[in-house]
Design a protein around this motif. Structure first.
Motif, PDB file in Angstrom:
ATOM      1  N   GLY A 199       1.019  -1.346   0.194  1.00  0.00           N
ATOM      2  CA  GLY A 199       0.256   0.369   0.049  1.00  0.00           C
ATOM      3  C   GLY A 199       0.959   1.204  -0.094  1.00  0.00           C
ATOM      4  O   GLY A 199       2.062   1.584  -0.159  1.00  0.00           O
ATOM      5  N   ALA A 200       0.677   2.243   0.164  1.00  0.00           N
ATOM      6  CA  ALA A 200       0.763   3.580  -0.097  1.00  0.00           C
ATOM      7  C   ALA A 200       1.982   3.605   1.288  1.00  0.00           C
ATOM      8  O   ALA A 200       3.053   4.693   0.682  1.00  0.00           O
ATOM      9  N   GLY A 201       2.621   2.754   1.693  1.00  0.00           N
ATOM     10  CA  GLY A 201       3.320   3.119   3.164  1.00  0.00           C
ATOM     11  C   GLY A 201       5.094   3.292   1.908  1.00  0.00           C
ATOM     12  O   GLY A 201       5.756   3.106   2.519  1.00  0.00           O
ATOM     13  N   THR A 232       1.050   9.169   1.780  1.00  0.00           N
ATOM     14  CA  THR A 232      -0.337   7.734   2.116  1.00  0.00           C
ATOM     15  C   THR A 232      -1.145   8.784   2.217  1.00  0.00           C
ATOM     16  O   THR A 232      -1.203  10.018   2.381  1.00  0.00           O
ATOM     17  N   PHE A 233      -2.649   7.902   2.313  1.00  0.00           N
ATOM     18  CA  PHE A 233      -3.345   8.898   2.134  1.00  0.00           C
ATOM     19  C   PHE A 233      -4.840   9.302   3.442  1.00  0.00           C
ATOM     20  O   PHE A 233      -5.265  10.024   3.972  1.00  0.00           O
ATOM     21  N   ARG A 234      -3.509   8.022   4.187  1.00  0.00           N
ATOM     22  CA  ARG A 234      -5.007   9.207   5.716  1.00  0.00           C
ATOM     23  C   ARG A 234      -3.535   9.230   6.823  1.00  0.00           C
ATOM     24  O   ARG A 234      -3.963   8.797   7.767  1.00  0.00           O
ATOM     25  N   ASP A 235      -2.812   8.553   6.791  1.00  0.00           N
ATOM     26  CA  ASP A 235      -1.270   9.682   7.753  1.00  0.00           C
ATOM     27  C   ASP A 235      -1.645  11.111   7.569  1.00  0.00           C
ATOM     28  O   ASP A 235      -2.512  11.512   7.022  1.00  0.00           O
ATOM     29  N   VAL A 291      -3.482  11.527   1.912  1.00  0.00           N
ATOM     30  CA  VAL A 291      -3.953  12.532   0.764  1.00  0.00           C
ATOM     31  C   VAL A 291      -5.631  12.772   0.981  1.00  0.00           C
ATOM     32  O   VAL A 291      -5.981  14.077   0.697  1.00  0.00           O
ATOM     33  N   TRP A 292      -6.095  12.138   1.643  1.00  0.00           N
ATOM     34  CA  TRP A 292      -7.485  12.612   2.160  1.00  0.00           C
ATOM     35  C   TRP A 292      -7.436  13.720   3.389  1.00  0.00           C
ATOM     36  O   TRP A 292      -8.606  13.586   3.451  1.00  0.00           O
ATOM     37  N   GLN A 293      -6.836  14.040   3.475  1.00  0.00           N
ATOM     38  CA  GLN A 293      -6.941  15.523   4.697  1.00  0.00           C
ATOM     39  C   GLN A 293      -6.531  16.395   3.410  1.00  0.00           C
ATOM     40  O   GLN A 293      -7.611  17.715   3.720  1.00  0.00           O
ATOM     41  N   GLY A 317       3.196  -1.987   4.233  1.00  0.00           N
ATOM     42  CA  GLY A 317       2.928  -0.750   4.336  1.00  0.00           C
ATOM     43  C   GLY A 317       1.010  -0.130   3.344  1.00  0.00           C
ATOM     44  O   GLY A 317       0.774   0.658   2.866  1.00  0.00           O
ATOM     45  N   THR A 318       0.406  -0.555   4.367  1.00  0.00           N
ATOM     46  CA  THR A 318      -1.153  -0.172   4.082  1.00  0.00           C
ATOM     47  C   THR A 318      -1.636  -0.367   5.402  1.00  0.00           C
ATOM     48  O   THR A 318      -1.587  -1.031   6.441  1.00  0.00           O
ATOM     49  N   SER A 319      -2.844   0.235   5.616  1.00  0.00           N
ATOM     50  CA  SER A 319      -3.632   0.492   7.372  1.00  0.00           C
ATOM     51  C   SER A 319      -4.847   0.037   6.613  1.00  0.00           C
ATOM     52  O   SER A 319      -5.453  -0.477   8.224  1.00  0.00           O
ATOM     53  N   GLY A 320      -5.134  -0.867   5.584  1.00  0.00           N
ATOM     54  CA  GLY A 320      -6.204  -1.954   6.235  1.00  0.00           C
ATOM     55  C   GLY A 320      -7.505  -1.472   6.426  1.00  0.00           C
ATOM     56  O   GLY A 320      -7.932  -1.873   6.852  1.00  0.00           O
TER      57      GLY A 320
HETATM   58  N1  APR Z   1       6.894   2.424   5.846  1.00  0.00           N
HETATM   59  C1  APR Z   1       6.177   1.567   6.434  1.00  0.00           C
HETATM   60  N2  APR Z   1       4.527   2.135   6.568  1.00  0.00           N
HETATM   61  C2  APR Z   1       3.855   3.370   6.482  1.00  0.00           C
HETATM   62  C3  APR Z   1       5.344   4.425   6.365  1.00  0.00           C
HETATM   63  C4  APR Z   1       6.788   3.907   5.542  1.00  0.00           C
HETATM   64  N3  APR Z   1       7.257   4.963   5.291  1.00  0.00           N
HETATM   65  N4  APR Z   1       4.122   5.630   6.148  1.00  0.00           N
HETATM   66  C5  APR Z   1       3.473   4.938   6.015  1.00  0.00           C
HETATM   67  N5  APR Z   1       3.221   3.542   6.617  1.00  0.00           N
HETATM   68  C6  APR Z   1       2.075   3.003   6.435  1.00  0.00           C
HETATM   69  C7  APR Z   1       0.953   3.654   7.743  1.00  0.00           C
HETATM   70  O1  APR Z   1       1.224   4.034   8.538  1.00  0.00           O
HETATM   71  C8  APR Z   1      -0.831   3.380   6.857  1.00  0.00           C
HETATM   72  O2  APR Z   1      -0.475   2.217   8.209  1.00  0.00           O
HETATM   73  O3  APR Z   1       1.732   2.925   5.554  1.00  0.00           O
HETATM   74  C9  APR Z   1      -0.333   2.608   5.969  1.00  0.00           C
HETATM   75  C10 APR Z   1      -0.581   3.642   5.047  1.00  0.00           C
HETATM   76  O4  APR Z   1      -2.147   3.928   4.726  1.00  0.00           O
HETATM   77  P1  APR Z   1      -2.899   4.428   3.946  1.00  0.00           P
HETATM   78  O5  APR Z   1      -2.847   6.043   3.826  1.00  0.00           O
HETATM   79  O6  APR Z   1      -4.163   3.805   4.396  1.00  0.00           O
HETATM   80  O7  APR Z   1      -2.798   3.737   2.009  1.00  0.00           O
HETATM   81  P2  APR Z   1      -3.209   2.427   1.601  1.00  0.00           P
HETATM   82  O8  APR Z   1      -3.812   1.474   3.072  1.00  0.00           O
HETATM   83  O9  APR Z   1      -2.403   1.680   0.608  1.00  0.00           O
HETATM   84  O10 APR Z   1      -4.980   2.724   1.369  1.00  0.00           O
HETATM   85  C11 APR Z   1      -5.369   2.317   0.511  1.00  0.00           C
HETATM   86  O11 APR Z   1      -7.264   4.229  -0.085  1.00  0.00           O
HETATM   87  O12 APR Z   1      -7.380   5.834  -0.673  1.00  0.00           O
HETATM   88  C12 APR Z   1      -7.707   4.404  -0.739  1.00  0.00           C
HETATM   89  O13 APR Z   1      -6.575   3.811  -3.545  1.00  0.00           O
HETATM   90  C13 APR Z   1      -6.456   4.179  -2.398  1.00  0.00           C
HETATM   91  O14 APR Z   1      -5.179   2.014  -2.520  1.00  0.00           O
HETATM   92  C14 APR Z   1      -5.843   3.425  -1.508  1.00  0.00           C
HETATM   93  C15 APR Z   1      -6.267   2.750  -0.357  1.00  0.00           C
END
Ligand code: APR
Length: 236
Positions: A12-14, A23-26, A30-32, A179-182
């Motif tokens: 994921g975005a992480g 990322t999207f939710r940190d 993006v979503w802020q 790297g995904t928030s689930g």
């Molecule tokens: N290393 C590891 N993890 C990280 C880092 C880093 N440098 N930076 C942030 N993270 C973690 C955060 O702690 C969080 O748990 O990555 C996660 C990012 O979560 P989101 O922003 O929710 O991204 P993601 O899970 O990919 O979002 C899923 O949501 O908006 C939609 O379509 C979009 O594909 C995306 C989906």
């Protein structure tokens, strides 16, 4: 060489955060700055296509600043894993960037689409795309204007390649979540599916605990925890 169990990696975005992609939710994500309802739904595109195009045009331009945005050590470690593991390694990414492929991953599934592609709402053609898109842009395949959309999966739409993904989840011996928030399904439910099958070890590699039910976790920046875990897997 003895074959080892298939590995499925969900990213994921992480994984791209340390490459300079938000990322999207940190905090500051993006979503802020934007609301999902304004830029990431089919309804938003129907209501205000110029706003949606501008959002993706901006992201597409930034991604192509290849000096500033580059694959990091986590992308590189996953590509190394694919090349050195004596078995199948599949990366399933929720990311629409191209950093896994730039790092060398080949067995890669973009379940949420790709920023550097567009799709025609009239003829269905999917094409590589590097320029801005506006309502005046004609589809290169069918020549109609006002018909191209980003080849990305918006909220309310079905992710791509789900049949292939489910088969790989059911067959794997390792499931790594990086790297995904689930927060977003169906990807958020992959770990539960893998655990229900019961034959794979599930591991979270993330900055912090996502709350998912993993057998094991290593928390920290992706550029540290992913290369270290890949090294351990390849040595085991
Ligand atoms: N290393 C590891 N993890 C990280 C880092 C880093 N440098 N930076 C942030 N993270 C973690 C955060 O702690 C969080 O748990 O990555 C996660 C990012 O979560 P989101 O922003 O929710 O991204 P993601 O899970 O990919 O979002 C899923 O949501 O908006 C939609 O379509 C979009 O594909 C995306 C989906």
């Amino acid at each position: 060489m003895v074959q080892k169990a298939p590995i499925v990696v969900l990213t994921g975005a992480g994984v791209s955060q340390e490459s300079g992609i938000s990322t999207f939710r940190d905090a500051g994500g993006v979503w802020q700055k934007y609301s999902i309802e304004d830029v990431a739904t089919p309804e938003a595109f129907a209501r205000q296509p110029d706003t949606v195009h501008a959002f993706y045009n901006d992201r597409r331009r930034k991604l192509q600043d290849t000096g500033a945005i580059r694959p990091n050590a986590a992308h590189e470690a996953l590509a190394r894993l694919e090349h050195e593991w004596p078995g199948e390694v599949t990366v399933i990414t929720q990311n629409i960037d191209n950093l896994h492929e730039r790092a060398g991953s080949q067995n890669l599934i973009h379940m949420h689409g790709e920023l550097l592609k567009v799709r025609c709402n009239t003829c269905g053609a999917v094409q590589p795309w590097h320029e801005d898109v506006t309502r005046r842009t004609a589809c290169p395949a069918c020549a109609n204007p006002d018909t191209l959309r980003p080849h990305v999966v918006w909220f309310g739409e079905m992710p791509f390649h789900l049949d292939t993904i489910m088969a790989k989840l059911d067959d794997c011996g390792w499931f790594l979540s990086v790297g995904t928030s689930g927060n977003v399904y169906p990807a958020a439910g992959f770990v539960d599916r893998v655990r229900a099958v019961g034959q794979a070890r599930t591991v979270e590699l993330n900055y912090e605990a996502s709350g998912g039910a993993f057998d094991d976790a290593r928390h920290g920046p992706a550029t540290e925890v992913v290369p270290a875990f890949v090294e351990d897997l390849l040595k085991a």
